[in-house]
Design a protein around this motif. Sequence first.
Motif, PDB file in Angstrom:
ATOM      1  N   VAL A   1       0.860  -1.185   0.000  1.00 55.50           N
ATOM      2  CA  VAL A   1       0.000   0.000   0.000  1.00 55.50           C
ATOM      3  C   VAL A   1       0.895   1.232   0.000  1.00 55.50           C
ATOM      4  O   VAL A   1       2.007   1.188   0.527  1.00 55.50           O
ATOM      5  N   PRO A   2       0.408   2.307  -0.664  1.00 57.09           N
ATOM      6  CA  PRO A   2      -0.901   2.456  -1.311  1.00 57.09           C
ATOM      7  C   PRO A   2      -0.956   1.759  -2.672  1.00 57.09           C
ATOM      8  O   PRO A   2       0.040   1.693  -3.385  1.00 57.09           O
ATOM      9  N   THR A   3      -2.140   1.262  -2.990  1.00 61.21           N
ATOM     10  CA  THR A   3      -2.428   0.735  -4.324  1.00 61.21           C
ATOM     11  C   THR A   3      -3.701   1.407  -4.813  1.00 61.21           C
ATOM     12  O   THR A   3      -4.706   1.424  -4.104  1.00 61.21           O
ATOM     13  N   LEU A   4      -3.646   1.956  -6.013  1.00 62.46           N
ATOM     14  CA  LEU A   4      -4.790   2.660  -6.595  1.00 62.46           C
ATOM     15  C   LEU A   4      -5.345   1.851  -7.756  1.00 62.46           C
ATOM     16  O   LEU A   4      -4.588   1.353  -8.593  1.00 62.46           O
ATOM     17  N   VAL A   5      -6.670   1.744  -7.792  1.00 64.38           N
ATOM     18  CA  VAL A   5      -7.349   1.074  -8.903  1.00 64.38           C
ATOM     19  C   VAL A   5      -8.267   2.082  -9.575  1.00 64.38           C
ATOM     20  O   VAL A   5      -9.128   2.676  -8.926  1.00 64.38           O
ATOM     21  N   ASP A   6      -8.047   2.297 -10.870  1.00 70.53           N
ATOM     22  CA  ASP A   6      -8.884   3.187 -11.666  1.00 70.53           C
ATOM     23  C   ASP A   6      -9.384   2.386 -12.862  1.00 70.53           C
ATOM     24  O   ASP A   6      -8.678   2.229 -13.855  1.00 70.53           O
ATOM     25  N   ARG A   7     -10.581   1.816 -12.705  1.00 73.17           N
ATOM     26  CA  ARG A   7     -11.139   0.889 -13.693  1.00 73.17           C
ATOM     27  C   ARG A   7     -10.176  -0.288 -13.872  1.00 73.17           C
ATOM     28  O   ARG A   7      -9.918  -1.009 -12.931  1.00 73.17           O
ATOM     29  N   ASP A   8      -9.606  -0.456 -15.070  1.00 76.68           N
ATOM     30  CA  ASP A   8      -8.712  -1.598 -15.290  1.00 76.68           C
ATOM     31  C   ASP A   8      -7.250  -1.277 -15.023  1.00 76.68           C
ATOM     32  O   ASP A   8      -6.372  -2.133 -15.217  1.00 76.68           O
ATOM     33  N   LEU A   9      -6.979  -0.061 -14.588  1.00 75.74           N
ATOM     34  CA  LEU A   9      -5.611   0.339 -14.301  1.00 75.74           C
ATOM     35  C   LEU A   9      -5.309   0.149 -12.817  1.00 75.74           C
ATOM     36  O   LEU A   9      -6.072   0.583 -11.952  1.00 75.74           O
ATOM     37  N   VAL A  10      -4.173  -0.494 -12.537  1.00 75.15           N
ATOM     38  CA  VAL A  10      -3.734  -0.700 -11.156  1.00 75.15           C
ATOM     39  C   VAL A  10      -2.346  -0.094 -10.998  1.00 75.15           C
ATOM     40  O   VAL A  10      -1.430  -0.412 -11.757  1.00 75.15           O
ATOM     41  N   LEU A  11      -2.204   0.809 -10.031  1.00 72.84           N
ATOM     42  CA  LEU A  11      -0.931   1.478  -9.789  1.00 72.84           C
ATOM     43  C   LEU A  11      -0.528   1.322  -8.334  1.00 72.84           C
ATOM     44  O   LEU A  11      -1.384   1.308  -7.437  1.00 72.84           O
ATOM     45  N   TYR A  12       0.774   1.224  -8.111  1.00 72.30           N
ATOM     46  CA  TYR A  12       1.286   1.173  -6.750  1.00 72.30           C
ATOM     47  C   TYR A  12       2.594   1.949  -6.689  1.00 72.30           C
ATOM     48  O   TYR A  12       3.151   2.320  -7.712  1.00 72.30           O
ATOM     49  N   ALA A  13       3.038   2.215  -5.471  1.00 69.54           N
ATOM     50  CA  ALA A  13       4.152   3.112  -5.155  1.00 69.54           C
ATOM     51  C   ALA A  13       3.604   4.534  -5.114  1.00 69.54           C
ATOM     52  O   ALA A  13       3.030   5.034  -6.087  1.00 69.54           O
ATOM     53  N   ALA A  14       3.788   5.200  -3.965  1.00 71.79           N
ATOM     54  CA  ALA A  14       3.183   6.509  -3.738  1.00 71.79           C
ATOM     55  C   ALA A  14       3.605   7.533  -4.783  1.00 71.79           C
ATOM     56  O   ALA A  14       2.801   8.356  -5.214  1.00 71.79           O
ATOM     57  N   SER A  15       4.860   7.494  -5.216  1.00 72.22           N
ATOM     58  CA  SER A  15       5.326   8.475  -6.202  1.00 72.22           C
ATOM     59  C   SER A  15       4.615   8.302  -7.539  1.00 72.22           C
ATOM     60  O   SER A  15       4.209   9.284  -8.170  1.00 72.22           O
ATOM     61  N   VAL A  16       4.452   7.059  -7.970  1.00 75.49           N
ATOM     62  CA  VAL A  16       3.782   6.777  -9.240  1.00 75.49           C
ATOM     63  C   VAL A  16       2.311   7.183  -9.156  1.00 75.49           C
ATOM     64  O   VAL A  16       1.769   7.841 -10.051  1.00 75.49           O
ATOM     65  N   VAL A  17       1.654   6.803  -8.070  1.00 75.92           N
ATOM     66  CA  VAL A  17       0.233   7.108  -7.900  1.00 75.92           C
ATOM     67  C   VAL A  17       0.008   8.619  -7.834  1.00 75.92           C
ATOM     68  O   VAL A  17      -0.911   9.160  -8.455  1.00 75.92           O
ATOM     69  N   SER A  18       0.858   9.317  -7.107  1.00 72.62           N
ATOM     70  CA  SER A  18       0.689  10.762  -6.930  1.00 72.62           C
ATOM     71  C   SER A  18       0.811  11.499  -8.259  1.00 72.62           C
ATOM     72  O   SER A  18      -0.009  12.372  -8.574  1.00 72.62           O
ATOM     73  N   GLU A  19       1.817  11.159  -9.052  1.00 75.15           N
ATOM     74  CA  GLU A  19       1.995  11.835 -10.335  1.00 75.15           C
ATOM     75  C   GLU A  19       0.861  11.485 -11.304  1.00 75.15           C
ATOM     76  O   GLU A  19       0.403  12.339 -12.074  1.00 75.15           O
ATOM     77  N   PHE A  20       0.398  10.253 -11.264  1.00 72.74           N
ATOM     78  CA  PHE A  20      -0.743   9.878 -12.107  1.00 72.74           C
ATOM     79  C   PHE A  20      -1.970  10.711 -11.751  1.00 72.74           C
ATOM     80  O   PHE A  20      -2.651  11.246 -12.629  1.00 72.74           O
TER      81      PHE A  20
END
Length: 211
Positions: free
Chosen positions: A59-78
């Motif tokens: 964690v954190p892991t973000l799910v946006d429909r079929d997209l799954v992102l993890y790592a706070a830096s990646v999620v934040s910039e997305f």
Amino acid sequence: MAASPRLRNALTLFSARDCVVCHRVRLVLAAKGVSYELIPVDPTNPPEDLVDLNPYHSVPTLVDRDLVLYAASVVSEFLDERYPHPPLMPVDPLARARLRLAMLRLEHEWVPHVQAIQHGTKAQAEAGRKRLKELLLASLPLFKASKFFLNTEMSLADCAMAPIVWRLPALGIALPKEAKPIEDYGMRIFRNPGFMRSLTPEEKVLRELPA
């Protein structure tokens, strides 16, 4: 891996209840005013959905429909690009690079000390507390230089820094009087309704705000 059917229709964040890097992402979401489903997670016992979605079960892991992102830096910039208003990064490439470098340093040099204090042995916690205080005091000129961290407007760097400053009393770090600009910086962000929305119930009790 695609999101499970249950998660495909809503922005969903898997987050620990008291986690400085999860708080970073929740603060970005709050600053953007984005609605999402929060799934509290015990990192030592991740739920089946998270295990299926994220090979690191982190964690954190973000799910946006079929997209799954993890790592706070990646999620934040997305999130900053997915929801462009208000922008949380400057337009100027040099300023953006400077903030990215600052966030990288927070991630690699500051956050491990927070985690050592919270989850390490007594010796690790004491060492982490000492080093984190040193880093804060060494950065004092940066807190004095601008209203926000290295920027005139709130940015993704503040979303990474503010959760650390919020936790200082709970981490047992008392700053000297000359470090008042750090507390002043924190209060500018903490009094924002968006910051309060970013907190879990467990995080709300980590410090008391003056009336």
